[in-house]
Each structure stands twice: as C-alpha cells, then as structure tokens.
Motif scaffolding. Structure first.
Motif, PDB file in Angstrom:
ATOM      1  N   THR A 135      -3.751  -8.780  -7.259  1.00  0.00           N
ATOM      2  CA  THR A 135      -4.982  -8.277  -6.648  1.00  0.00           C
ATOM      3  C   THR A 135      -6.094  -9.308  -6.772  1.00  0.00           C
ATOM      4  O   THR A 135      -6.384  -9.815  -7.857  1.00  0.00           O
ATOM      5  CB  THR A 135      -5.416  -6.960  -7.313  1.00  0.00           C
ATOM      6  OG1 THR A 135      -4.369  -6.004  -7.179  1.00  0.00           O
ATOM      7  CG2 THR A 135      -6.674  -6.420  -6.668  1.00  0.00           C
ATOM      8  N   GLY A 136      -6.715  -9.625  -5.635  1.00  0.00           N
ATOM      9  CA  GLY A 136      -7.767 -10.631  -5.609  1.00  0.00           C
ATOM     10  C   GLY A 136      -7.269 -12.008  -5.228  1.00  0.00           C
ATOM     11  O   GLY A 136      -8.065 -12.877  -4.857  1.00  0.00           O
ATOM     12  N   ARG A 158      -4.812 -14.651  -2.845  1.00  0.00           N
ATOM     13  CA  ARG A 158      -4.550 -14.749  -1.415  1.00  0.00           C
ATOM     14  C   ARG A 158      -3.050 -14.655  -1.149  1.00  0.00           C
ATOM     15  O   ARG A 158      -2.227 -15.002  -2.003  1.00  0.00           O
ATOM     16  CB  ARG A 158      -5.099 -16.057  -0.857  1.00  0.00           C
ATOM     17  CG  ARG A 158      -6.619 -16.137  -0.911  1.00  0.00           C
ATOM     18  CD  ARG A 158      -7.094 -17.528  -0.538  1.00  0.00           C
ATOM     19  NE  ARG A 158      -6.707 -17.904   0.798  1.00  0.00           N
ATOM     20  CZ  ARG A 158      -7.394 -17.608   1.896  1.00  0.00           C
ATOM     21  NH1 ARG A 158      -8.528 -16.919   1.792  1.00  0.00           N
ATOM     22  NH2 ARG A 158      -6.992 -17.989   3.079  1.00  0.00           N
ATOM     23  N   LEU A 214      -6.202  -6.985  -1.441  1.00  0.00           N
ATOM     24  CA  LEU A 214      -7.104  -5.978  -2.004  1.00  0.00           C
ATOM     25  C   LEU A 214      -6.335  -4.884  -2.726  1.00  0.00           C
ATOM     26  O   LEU A 214      -6.877  -4.230  -3.625  1.00  0.00           O
ATOM     27  CB  LEU A 214      -7.943  -5.358  -0.874  1.00  0.00           C
ATOM     28  CG  LEU A 214      -8.741  -6.349  -0.013  1.00  0.00           C
ATOM     29  CD1 LEU A 214      -9.494  -5.613   1.081  1.00  0.00           C
ATOM     30  CD2 LEU A 214      -9.686  -7.171  -0.877  1.00  0.00           C
ATOM     31  N   TYR A 215      -5.100  -4.664  -2.309  1.00  0.00           N
ATOM     32  CA  TYR A 215      -4.229  -3.685  -2.987  1.00  0.00           C
ATOM     33  C   TYR A 215      -2.790  -4.105  -2.768  1.00  0.00           C
ATOM     34  O   TYR A 215      -2.428  -4.620  -1.701  1.00  0.00           O
ATOM     35  CB  TYR A 215      -4.449  -2.279  -2.443  1.00  0.00           C
ATOM     36  CG  TYR A 215      -3.377  -1.299  -2.910  1.00  0.00           C
ATOM     37  CD1 TYR A 215      -3.420  -0.762  -4.190  1.00  0.00           C
ATOM     38  CD2 TYR A 215      -2.320  -0.949  -2.075  1.00  0.00           C
ATOM     39  CE1 TYR A 215      -2.425   0.103  -4.625  1.00  0.00           C
ATOM     40  CE2 TYR A 215      -1.331  -0.082  -2.500  1.00  0.00           C
ATOM     41  CZ  TYR A 215      -1.384   0.440  -3.788  1.00  0.00           C
ATOM     42  OH  TYR A 215      -0.403   1.290  -4.221  1.00  0.00           O
ATOM     43  N   GLN A 241      -6.930 -12.097   1.659  1.00  0.00           N
ATOM     44  CA  GLN A 241      -7.052 -11.729   0.249  1.00  0.00           C
ATOM     45  C   GLN A 241      -6.387 -10.383   0.007  1.00  0.00           C
ATOM     46  O   GLN A 241      -6.530  -9.442   0.792  1.00  0.00           O
ATOM     47  CB  GLN A 241      -8.519 -11.669  -0.160  1.00  0.00           C
ATOM     48  CG  GLN A 241      -8.720 -11.378  -1.651  1.00  0.00           C
ATOM     49  CD  GLN A 241     -10.189 -11.360  -2.041  1.00  0.00           C
ATOM     50  OE1 GLN A 241     -11.060 -11.365  -1.165  1.00  0.00           O
ATOM     51  NE2 GLN A 241     -10.481 -11.326  -3.319  1.00  0.00           N
ATOM     52  N   LEU A 275      -4.855  -6.194   3.058  1.00  0.00           N
ATOM     53  CA  LEU A 275      -5.381  -7.550   3.148  1.00  0.00           C
ATOM     54  C   LEU A 275      -6.676  -7.549   3.955  1.00  0.00           C
ATOM     55  O   LEU A 275      -6.838  -6.744   4.874  1.00  0.00           O
ATOM     56  CB  LEU A 275      -4.376  -8.484   3.822  1.00  0.00           C
ATOM     57  CG  LEU A 275      -2.968  -8.559   3.214  1.00  0.00           C
ATOM     58  CD1 LEU A 275      -2.077  -9.419   4.093  1.00  0.00           C
ATOM     59  CD2 LEU A 275      -3.005  -9.087   1.798  1.00  0.00           C
ATOM     60  N   ASP A 276      -7.597  -8.477   3.608  1.00  0.00           N
ATOM     61  CA  ASP A 276      -8.787  -8.642   4.444  1.00  0.00           C
ATOM     62  C   ASP A 276      -8.541  -9.760   5.451  1.00  0.00           C
ATOM     63  O   ASP A 276      -7.423 -10.287   5.567  1.00  0.00           O
ATOM     64  CB  ASP A 276     -10.026  -8.911   3.587  1.00  0.00           C
ATOM     65  CG  ASP A 276      -9.922 -10.206   2.795  1.00  0.00           C
ATOM     66  OD1 ASP A 276      -8.987 -11.002   3.048  1.00  0.00           O
ATOM     67  OD2 ASP A 276     -10.772 -10.447   1.915  1.00  0.00           O
ATOM     68  N   TYR A 310       0.600  -2.944   0.956  1.00  0.00           N
ATOM     69  CA  TYR A 310      -0.479  -3.845   0.562  1.00  0.00           C
ATOM     70  C   TYR A 310      -1.627  -3.730   1.560  1.00  0.00           C
ATOM     71  O   TYR A 310      -1.450  -3.263   2.686  1.00  0.00           O
ATOM     72  CB  TYR A 310       0.014  -5.297   0.500  1.00  0.00           C
ATOM     73  CG  TYR A 310       0.858  -5.678   1.690  1.00  0.00           C
ATOM     74  CD1 TYR A 310       0.300  -6.248   2.823  1.00  0.00           C
ATOM     75  CD2 TYR A 310       2.222  -5.435   1.693  1.00  0.00           C
ATOM     76  CE1 TYR A 310       1.071  -6.577   3.928  1.00  0.00           C
ATOM     77  CE2 TYR A 310       3.014  -5.760   2.781  1.00  0.00           C
ATOM     78  CZ  TYR A 310       2.434  -6.326   3.894  1.00  0.00           C
ATOM     79  OH  TYR A 310       3.202  -6.636   4.982  1.00  0.00           O
ATOM     80  N   THR A 354     -11.977  -4.339   9.278  1.00  0.00           N
ATOM     81  CA  THR A 354     -12.257  -5.278   8.194  1.00  0.00           C
ATOM     82  C   THR A 354     -11.061  -5.507   7.294  1.00  0.00           C
ATOM     83  O   THR A 354     -11.009  -6.491   6.568  1.00  0.00           O
ATOM     84  CB  THR A 354     -13.422  -4.756   7.331  1.00  0.00           C
ATOM     85  OG1 THR A 354     -13.088  -3.439   6.832  1.00  0.00           O
ATOM     86  CG2 THR A 354     -14.702  -4.661   8.155  1.00  0.00           C
ATOM     87  N   ARG A 355     -10.096  -4.605   7.343  1.00  0.00           N
ATOM     88  CA  ARG A 355      -8.902  -4.730   6.491  1.00  0.00           C
ATOM     89  C   ARG A 355      -7.684  -4.276   7.281  1.00  0.00           C
ATOM     90  O   ARG A 355      -7.801  -3.605   8.299  1.00  0.00           O
ATOM     91  CB  ARG A 355      -9.054  -3.869   5.229  1.00  0.00           C
ATOM     92  CG  ARG A 355     -10.190  -4.303   4.304  1.00  0.00           C
ATOM     93  CD  ARG A 355     -10.512  -3.225   3.312  1.00  0.00           C
ATOM     94  NE  ARG A 355     -11.036  -2.034   3.974  1.00  0.00           N
ATOM     95  CZ  ARG A 355     -11.160  -0.842   3.403  1.00  0.00           C
ATOM     96  NH1 ARG A 355     -10.795  -0.668   2.157  1.00  0.00           N
ATOM     97  NH2 ARG A 355     -11.645   0.170   4.083  1.00  0.00           N
ATOM     98  N   ASP A 362     -14.497  -0.083   8.876  1.00  0.00           N
ATOM     99  CA  ASP A 362     -15.645   0.280   8.056  1.00  0.00           C
ATOM    100  C   ASP A 362     -16.457   1.357   8.769  1.00  0.00           C
ATOM    101  O   ASP A 362     -16.048   1.875   9.818  1.00  0.00           O
ATOM    102  CB  ASP A 362     -16.505  -0.951   7.752  1.00  0.00           C
ATOM    103  CG  ASP A 362     -17.028  -1.621   9.024  1.00  0.00           C
ATOM    104  OD1 ASP A 362     -16.949  -1.002  10.108  1.00  0.00           O
ATOM    105  OD2 ASP A 362     -17.525  -2.755   8.931  1.00  0.00           O
TER     106      ASP A 362
END
Length: 624
Positions: A308-309, A311, A290-291, A288, A283-284, A281, A368-369, A362
C-alpha cells in the motif's frame, strides 16, 4: 416598532439653542432634521428634509403637520406616538411609510428626542428621519434567502429566540410559535445532555472573544425524542437593526448514517476481499496502490501493508501486461468498465489473468481511481490454447477428408455419367440389332411362310399357318415397341419435343390412360439432355400406370430463364414423399438429373395426386 433607551432628557432653553449650532446641524447632516411642536407642526427643517419629502427647500415644509406626510392609515398611530414621546423621557424610534410629494411611498425611520426647558416642560421634538427603503429591501431579501436556505437559522436577541426559519423548525421538530420567544436557558433542553457541556464551554469562550464564531458538531433531541446530528455555527449579526446571535445548523443525520453504512459496507467488502481468491486492488492515475488484498499481495511476493502506497511498477514492470495498462488508461479516459486477458509476472512465474477494471469517481463525478479484480486463468488459458490447437488439427483433417470426398464424388459422378452413357449406347446397339436383325429375320420368316402358303393346293387346311402369321406380326410389333423404348428413332430425327409427344400418345393407347402433352421445341439440345428427359418421362408415366390409379395425366415441357422444366402431373391417389419408396425409380431419376446439375422435385399428398418436376440448366448450346 418602538424602543425605549435610557438616555437622560436634554434640559435646554430656547436661548441656549444658538443659531450657529442649528445651522451647523441642519446644513451638514445627510439625515432629515426637523423641530416639531406639540401640535405636530414643523417649526424648522433642513434641506435634507425638503429633499426627502420632495420639496425645494426646508422653508416649504415649515408649518405643515408632520403626520400629513405619513401614509393616511398610519396617522392615528403617528399622533399617539408623538404624544407619548412628549410625555416620556428618552429617545424613541418609529418607522412609517411616507408619501412622496411626486407620488409613491417609501419607508422612513424616525428618531424623536424631546427638548424641554429648565423646569422640564416640553418645548418641541427634535426629529431625525432617514430613508430605509433599500435597507428594508435588503433585509427582506436576506430573510427570503434564510427561508429558502437548506440550513436551519435562528436569531437570539436579549437571550430569546426572535427568529427561526422553516428549516430550523423542521430540524428541531418544534413549530415556529413554540420556538419564538424561547429563553436561552430553555434551549438547553434541545441539546443532548452528553453534548451540552461542550456547547456551554464553546459559548463561554465566544463571550470572551465575541468575534470568534462557534463551530462544532452536536446532537439535539427533537420534540418527539428523536436524536439528530447537527453541524452548528454561530456568529454575531444584526436582526431588525439590533445586535443578534445568528446560529446556523445543518442536519448531518443522514450523512452520519450513510458514513456508518459506508464504514460497515467497507468493512464487509474488505472482509470479502480478504477471503476472495481473486487479486483485488485500487490504483490511482499514477499507478499508486491505494488498496490491495492479501491474495494479490501474496501473488506479488509481498504483504498488503508493504504494498500500500507503493507503485504498481515496483512489482510489475511496465514491459509486462501492456493490455492491462491500456485497459486501465481506457477506464480513466472513458469512465466505462473494461475487461482484458493478459500475462503477468508472479512468484509462480508468468501466468494468465482475466482483469476487470471499474471506475471509482469522486464527489464531482471525475474518475480518480480504478478498482481492479484479476482472476488467475492460467490453467484455463492453457486448456483453451490446447483446445484451439486440437480444433485446428481437426478442421485441417476434416478439410483433407472433405477434399478427398469431393474428389471421390467427382469421380463417382464421372463414373456414373460414363455408366449412363454406356447404358444408352448399349440400348442404342440393342435397339438397332432388334430392329435390323430380329426384324429382318421375322420378315424373312413371314415371306417364306407366304411362299409355302402359295405352293399349297387349294382347299388345304390353313388355321395353324394363319395363327403363325398373327404371332409373327405380334412379335414384330413387340420388337419394334421394345426397340423404340430402348432408343426411340424419332429422338434422333425430330428432336425431344416430338419424341415426348409421340411417346405420350403411344403410352395413352397402350395403358388406356388419357395423357395430355404440351411442349416447346428445343433446337440444338444435347443428346445427353434429350435422352435424360425421355427417360424421366418413361419413369414418370410408368409410375402413373403402376401406382397412381389415375384417369388423366398432364405432361409439360418448358424452357425459361436458362432452365428446362419437364413435369408429369396426375389425378391419382398420391403419396407421402417423406415415406421411403420401396423401388429405386425415383432414386434413379435423381441420379441421372444430378449428372446434368439438374434436380427432381416431388409434390404429392395422399388423395391429391402427384406432380414430378425435372429441372435441368441449359443456356441454349452445349452441355450443362
């Protein structure tokens, strides 16, 4: 550079040029304005002309030849340009380097307008001059920037390429000399046929709205046939003071290839993620999702599309997996991977997972993830816990058995010590009885035989009786020797040092081996240590006599650093200490010394003699 502009000549007469108009032009114009005749002499000049050339007023330059102010190497060109201007119609522009009166040169742009009379004959030239040094510096700086730019840049004027930088040449695959002068229609062969209609449509749209720049992505075909992807932008500009279309383009080929490679890799990794039996998986910072792969979604009782999307806390309350939450936060703070084991709720109940978190950054390098990979280790964890418990039980059992063995060893050591002490006491008793009873009996027997001998008549045969006396003496000596070996009386009287020395002397006389002794007095030495040292010396010299085939032995008694050291060295045949001995003499030495917390050291090699060393700790008083 000169340019012909189709502007009708001005047909005026000297009378029509009024003083008022000239004064208005001369006094208000910031540019240098002068009238020049056919010989190049200045007829009139305003104050701006004087300031430009370094004079106080315009009158100071009247009558001087105009090319006299132009750099010497450009005089001939200036004269030719002036003659051509007088003989032709229209406005002409020139650039010359001007020599300032106070030194130095600067670049000037001149605009020349021929003034003619009514018949059309030339009267003079109206020359307007402007210092363009700063503008040229700016233009050169811009050109330098264009040359150093990472983007390709070309300028199109009058439908021809008039400028291209080196990057543009490299991207398009043509040398600059083949691009310069290329007509706009011919540039179409550079654009990929499938993309040319789009380019033409956008170009036509720009012609309708010249302020609207063109921005698009298209493919070009290089000279060698290679296809490259470009990001193209065009905007109106100026080049050499003339309107131009500036086209800027950036090569996106490597980026496109990288994107395609990334998409291919992403597809491959997604396929691997779906096939993996691990929870994968992304996560941000806010948790959240993201995958999420199918395995992870299934463990949470959902699907990847639904999860996905959402929390993480929607599926795993924050009251669970505190170690996982802390590890994820640590990755965001440190940027380093973290691995942790924790229990998490699933549709199968609470299960142990081994989670590894990896930072995803990034373009600026900021995390960021977080990519998480969690493996179900519940069965292994329970086995580990059972193994830990079994290990604990085993260690406890071993500790108990060790304690029992320690007690047994202490008891055995105490028993051995008592046995040794009992043996020594028994030896002392036997030695005393041998000395007192057997010795006295033999003396009494000898005294009786002497009395009988005195009563016999003279001349009576006595060989047997004399032999009996000899046997009695030998027996008495053997009993004395045996009693001394069992318990040397000198040990109780003179101490261990003299006892060992005396024993070495007697042993040397008895076995015919040269024994050298060197020792030190040990006053106050406990009897238990004294007798152990004596027994060690007895066993050591006995081994020398039995096994060593030695000629000389050396015995040393030392006391140093709270330790008694007694050594027996011989020059005999030696032996290999690693080979087990057939007898129990050395074993007995070790056991006796161990009772006193001492040790036995053996140093021997075949053919190099033997060294036996006994070490017993003693601080000068009391037992060890």
């Amino acid at each position: 550079m000169d340019e012909d502009v189709n502007v009708p000549s001005a047909f005026v007469s000297n009378e029509e040029i009024s003083a008022e108009i000239l004064n208005l032009i001369f006094t208000r114009s910031p540019d240098a304005i002068a009238l020049v005749d056919e010989q190049g002499r200045i007829l009139m000049a305003n104050q701006s002309t004087a300031a430009l050339l370094g004079f106080a007023s315009g009158e100071d330059v009247v009558g001087q030849a105009v090319w006299g102010f132009i750099a010497h190497q450009h005089h001939q060109r200036a004269q030719q340009d002036m003659q051509d201007t007088f003989s032709q119609d229209g406005i002409r522009r020139f650039e010359y380097p001007i020599a300032h009166r106070q030194g130095g040169q600067f670049q000037v742009e001149m605009t020349a307008i021929p003034l003619r009379n009514i018949p059309g004959l030339p009267l003079s030239l109206l020359v307007i001059a402007r210092d363009i040094s700063e503008r040229r510096k700016t233009e050169m700086a811009i050109l330098t920037l264009l040359e150093k730019s990472l983007q390709g840049v070309i300028m199109i004027q009058n439908r021809q390429i008039t400028y291209c930088n080196q990057v543009a040449s490299e991207i398009l695959g043509y040398p600059p000399e083949e691009l310069l002068g290329l007509h706009a229609k011919e540039t179409s062969r550079l654009i990929h046929p499938d993309d040319f209609p789009l380019f033409r449509t956008r170009l036509q749209a720009r012609q309708e709205n010249i302020e609207d720049p063109i921005r698009l992505q298209l493919r070009i075909r290089r000279k060698n046939g290679e296809i490259r992807h470009l990001n193209v932008a065009s905007v109106g500009s100026l080049y050499n003071d003339l309107p131009a279309l500036q086209i800027t383009f950036l090569d996106l080929t490597e980026q496109r290839q990288a994107e395609e490679g990334w998409r291919e890799m992403l597809t491959r990794y997604q396929a691997l993620g779906e096939a993996a039996q691990d929870a994968i998986y992304i996560l941000d910072r806010e948790g959240q999702i993201l995958y999420i792969n199918s395995y992870c979604a299934e463990m949470l009782g959902t699907t990847p599309e639904r999860a996905t999307g959402r929390r993480r806390c929607d599926y795993i309350p924050d009251t669970y997996g505190q170690k996982v939450l802390e590890a994820r936060q640590q990755v965001f703070e440190t940027g380093a991977p973290v691995q942790v084991d924790d229990q998490l709720p699933t549709i199968k109940g609470l299960r142990w997972f081994s989670a590894r978190f990896v930072p995803l950054r990034d373009s600026s390098g900021e995390v960021t993830r977080v990519l998480g990979v969690s493996r179900d280790i519940d069965d292994r964890k329970h086995m580990e816990l059972e193994l830990v418990q079994a290990t604990h039980d085993l260690e406890q059992h071993v500790a108990e058995r060790t304690a029992e063995l320690v007690v047994s060893q202490k008891q055995l050591k105490l028993l051995t010590r008592r046995v040794v002490n009992a043996q020594e006491e028994e030896r002392r008793r036997i030695a005393r009885e041998l000395h007192d009873e057997a010795g006295q009996a033999l003396i009494s027997l000898k005294m009786g035989l002497l009395a009988m001998l005195e009563e016999m008549p003279p001349g009576h045969p006595q060989p047997g009786l004399l032999k009996t006396f000899e046997m009695i003496d030998q027996t008495t000596e053997r009993i004395r020797s045996l009693a001394h070996s069992l318990r040397p009386p000198v040990l109780d009287i003179a101490g261990v040092n003299l006892s060992l020395k005396e024993y070495c002397r007697e042993f040397s006389e008895r076995v015919r081996i040269e024994v050298h002794y060197q020792g030190t007095d040990l006053p106050g030495l406990p009897e238990e240590i004294s007798i152990s040292l004596f027994r060690f010396l007895q066993e050591g010299l006995t081994n020398v006599a039995k096994h060593a085939s030695a000629q000389v032995a050396q015995v040393d008694l030392e006391y140093q650093d709270g330790e008694i050291r007694l050594s027996v060295r011989d020059d005999g045949c030696g032996f290999d200490p690693a080979v087990p001995a057939a007898g129990i003499g050395l074993l007995g030495m070790r056991e006796r010394l161990a009772i006193l917390r001492g040790s036995l050291q053996i140093d021997s090699r075949p053919g190099e003699g033997t060294l036996l060393s006994a070490r017993i700790p003693w601080q000068g008083s009391g037992s060890p």
